[in-house]
Design an enzyme around this catalytic site. Sequence first.
Site, PDB file in Angstrom:
ATOM      1  N   ASP A 110       0.793  -1.434   0.118  1.00  0.00           N
ATOM      2  CA  ASP A 110       0.033  -0.021  -0.133  1.00  0.00           C
ATOM      3  C   ASP A 110       0.899   1.220   0.021  1.00  0.00           C
ATOM      4  OD1 ASP A 110      -2.707   1.694   0.626  1.00  0.00           O
ATOM      5  OD2 ASP A 110      -1.687   2.236   2.301  1.00  0.00           O
ATOM      6  N   TYR A 127       2.878   9.910  -0.187  1.00  0.00           N
ATOM      7  CA  TYR A 127       4.051   9.247   0.588  1.00  0.00           C
ATOM      8  C   TYR A 127       5.426   9.465   0.109  1.00  0.00           C
ATOM      9  CZ  TYR A 127       0.115   6.772   2.617  1.00  0.00           C
ATOM     10  OH  TYR A 127      -0.949   6.235   3.418  1.00  0.00           O
TER      11      TYR A 127
HETATM   12  N1  LIG Z   1      -5.784   7.857   5.419  1.00  0.00           N
HETATM   13  C1  LIG Z   1      -5.001   6.906   4.755  1.00  0.00           C
HETATM   14  O1  LIG Z   1      -5.117   6.460   3.875  1.00  0.00           O
HETATM   15  C2  LIG Z   1      -3.826   6.349   5.729  1.00  0.00           C
HETATM   16  C3  LIG Z   1      -3.551   6.969   6.993  1.00  0.00           C
HETATM   17  C4  LIG Z   1      -2.620   6.034   7.729  1.00  0.00           C
HETATM   18  C5  LIG Z   1      -2.016   5.042   7.126  1.00  0.00           C
HETATM   19  N2  LIG Z   1      -2.353   4.416   5.906  1.00  0.00           N
HETATM   20  C6  LIG Z   1      -1.601   3.229   5.679  1.00  0.00           C
HETATM   21  O2  LIG Z   1      -1.581   2.282   6.708  1.00  0.00           O
HETATM   22  C7  LIG Z   1      -0.209   1.832   6.835  1.00  0.00           C
HETATM   23  C8  LIG Z   1      -0.009   1.453   8.257  1.00  0.00           C
HETATM   24  O3  LIG Z   1      -0.194   2.533   8.899  1.00  0.00           O
HETATM   25  P1  LIG Z   1       1.232   2.943   9.839  1.00  0.00           P
HETATM   26  O4  LIG Z   1       2.471   2.795   8.821  1.00  0.00           O
HETATM   27  O5  LIG Z   1       1.098   3.985  10.765  1.00  0.00           O
HETATM   28  O6  LIG Z   1       1.405   1.446  10.420  1.00  0.00           O
HETATM   29  P2  LIG Z   1       1.204   1.076  11.999  1.00  0.00           P
HETATM   30  O7  LIG Z   1       1.726  -0.249  11.941  1.00  0.00           O
HETATM   31  O8  LIG Z   1      -0.054   1.253  12.696  1.00  0.00           O
HETATM   32  O9  LIG Z   1       2.260   1.782  13.210  1.00  0.00           O
HETATM   33  C9  LIG Z   1       3.439   1.994  12.424  1.00  0.00           C
HETATM   34  C10 LIG Z   1       4.486   2.629  13.695  1.00  0.00           C
HETATM   35  O10 LIG Z   1       4.689   1.824  14.599  1.00  0.00           O
HETATM   36  C11 LIG Z   1       6.231   1.546  14.571  1.00  0.00           C
HETATM   37  N3  LIG Z   1       6.434   0.158  14.974  1.00  0.00           N
HETATM   38  C12 LIG Z   1       6.074  -0.608  14.078  1.00  0.00           C
HETATM   39  N4  LIG Z   1       6.303  -2.039  14.319  1.00  0.00           N
HETATM   40  C13 LIG Z   1       6.722  -2.064  15.488  1.00  0.00           C
HETATM   41  C14 LIG Z   1       7.555  -2.821  16.389  1.00  0.00           C
HETATM   42  N5  LIG Z   1       7.499  -4.238  15.999  1.00  0.00           N
HETATM   43  N6  LIG Z   1       8.042  -2.619  17.590  1.00  0.00           N
HETATM   44  C15 LIG Z   1       8.024  -0.846  17.699  1.00  0.00           C
HETATM   45  N7  LIG Z   1       7.583  -0.058  17.017  1.00  0.00           N
HETATM   46  C16 LIG Z   1       6.956  -0.508  15.902  1.00  0.00           C
HETATM   47  C17 LIG Z   1       6.768   2.170  13.377  1.00  0.00           C
HETATM   48  O11 LIG Z   1       8.091   2.577  13.863  1.00  0.00           O
HETATM   49  P3  LIG Z   1       9.294   1.722  13.104  1.00  0.00           P
HETATM   50  O12 LIG Z   1       9.521   2.286  11.943  1.00  0.00           O
HETATM   51  O13 LIG Z   1      10.463   2.076  14.165  1.00  0.00           O
HETATM   52  O14 LIG Z   1       8.921   0.259  13.036  1.00  0.00           O
HETATM   53  C18 LIG Z   1       5.874   3.195  13.102  1.00  0.00           C
HETATM   54  O15 LIG Z   1       6.155   4.416  13.859  1.00  0.00           O
HETATM   55  C19 LIG Z   1       0.635   2.976   6.361  1.00  0.00           C
HETATM   56  O16 LIG Z   1       1.909   2.928   6.034  1.00  0.00           O
HETATM   57  C20 LIG Z   1      -0.169   3.542   5.125  1.00  0.00           C
HETATM   58  O17 LIG Z   1       0.077   2.733   3.970  1.00  0.00           O
HETATM   59  C21 LIG Z   1      -3.134   5.351   5.045  1.00  0.00           C
END
Ligand SMILES: NC(=O)c1ccc[n+]([C@@H]2O[C@H](COP(=O)([O-])OP(=O)(O)OC[C@H]3O[C@@H](n4cnc5c(N)ncnc54)[C@H](OP(=O)(O)O)[C@@H]3O)[C@@H](O)[C@H]2O)c1
Length: 314
Positions: free
Chosen positions: A54, A59
């Site tokens: 995704d 981005y």
């Molecule tokens: N409106 C929209 O369209 C929208 C909005 C938000 C998100 N999205 C999509 O949804 C996806 C997922 O959201 P998200 O990227 O915020 O993901 P998430 O999985 O909810 O959170 C990611 C955060 O958690 C940390 N993290 C992840 N795994 C970890 C672990 N095992 N231990 C400690 N910290 C951890 C990451 O930092 P590290 O890098 O240090 O791991 C990052 O800061 C996005 O990448 C995007 O593709 C879409």
Amino acid sequence: MDYTTLGKTGLKVSVAGLGCGGPSRLGMRGDVGAEDHAVHLIRQALDLGVNFLDTAQNYGTEGVVGKAIAGVARDRVVISTKKTLPTPDDADPAAAIVQGLEKSLKLLGTDYIDIYHLHGVEPKDYEFAQNQLIEPMRRLQQQGKIRFVGVTEGFVVDTTHTMLADSLKKELWDVVMVGFSLLNPSARKHVFPLTQKSGVGVLDMFAVRRALSQPQRLKEMCAELVEKGAIEKTALDLDDPLGFLLKETDAATLPEAAYRFCRHERGVDVVLTGTGNADHLKENIAAILKAPLPQASLEKLARLFGGLDYLTGN
Ligand SMILES: NC(=O)c1ccc[n+]([C@@H]2O[C@H](COP(=O)([O-])OP(=O)(O)OC[C@H]3O[C@@H](n4cnc5c(N)ncnc54)[C@H](OP(=O)(O)O)[C@@H]3O)[C@@H](O)[C@H]2O)c1
């Protein structure tokens, strides 16, 4: 990896999807070498069986996705990307959709997108999206440039899913991306009954974000909830608010518990995980493939957060 069918699209997708946006954006923050690292992370995800990627126009990661999948058979990956919304005063919003798609195709190095979303449609954008943006999206679908039309909600300002709740009744989308986590499970009430009824595919975002990956942020958030009376002071330990999840279950970390919570929710097809860290990616995919959390812990979470519908986890 486990695979599932993304609703009526019929697409076979991995239950773990790689989120190429979020706070980490695959670790791309303009540093030298960040692109190579991001390409490596995407390939690592593919090697672990992930076939759902995704990304989005805004981005800045469509190019690295394109590099990572060059040489991979096109039907081995499901590409989800998003169009930043034109504004209502844009001279030709329909043309902006077409131009955006052409740019995305070029960066991704492909001639079709599997799921093309309108990005972050907030309640204030909804009427404009319905009246002026959906038709050009459906035209692109008829032309074969996109396979399915999706929408992502503006979860930070629409934590109760009002845009999705209304638009799903009108059957506007093939796929939706919704904010759902153990801190805000309100999509269970407002979104999943509708997606299940109409066979719309569901992608889960916000599974972890800041509150479930940064202990200090979680403590602050829970202290605020206690202060405003949303949670009883005696209901949790403010020094370690979700510590019970690690004591009472076999989850090793809070992100693990948070991804497992989402993965086993009936109604969620793909759980997106966003990271810039190769170890986290491996752990998160393993977490998404683990068993559900025990019922007693789920009930405790429901007592704490089940009635709240305003948390984003940011
Ligand atoms: N409106 C929209 O369209 C929208 C909005 C938000 C998100 N999205 C999509 O949804 C996806 C997922 O959201 P998200 O990227 O915020 O993901 P998430 O999985 O909810 O959170 C990611 C955060 O958690 C940390 N993290 C992840 N795994 C970890 C672990 N095992 N231990 C400690 N910290 C951890 C990451 O930092 P590290 O890098 O240090 O791991 C990052 O800061 C996005 O990448 C995007 O593709 C879409």
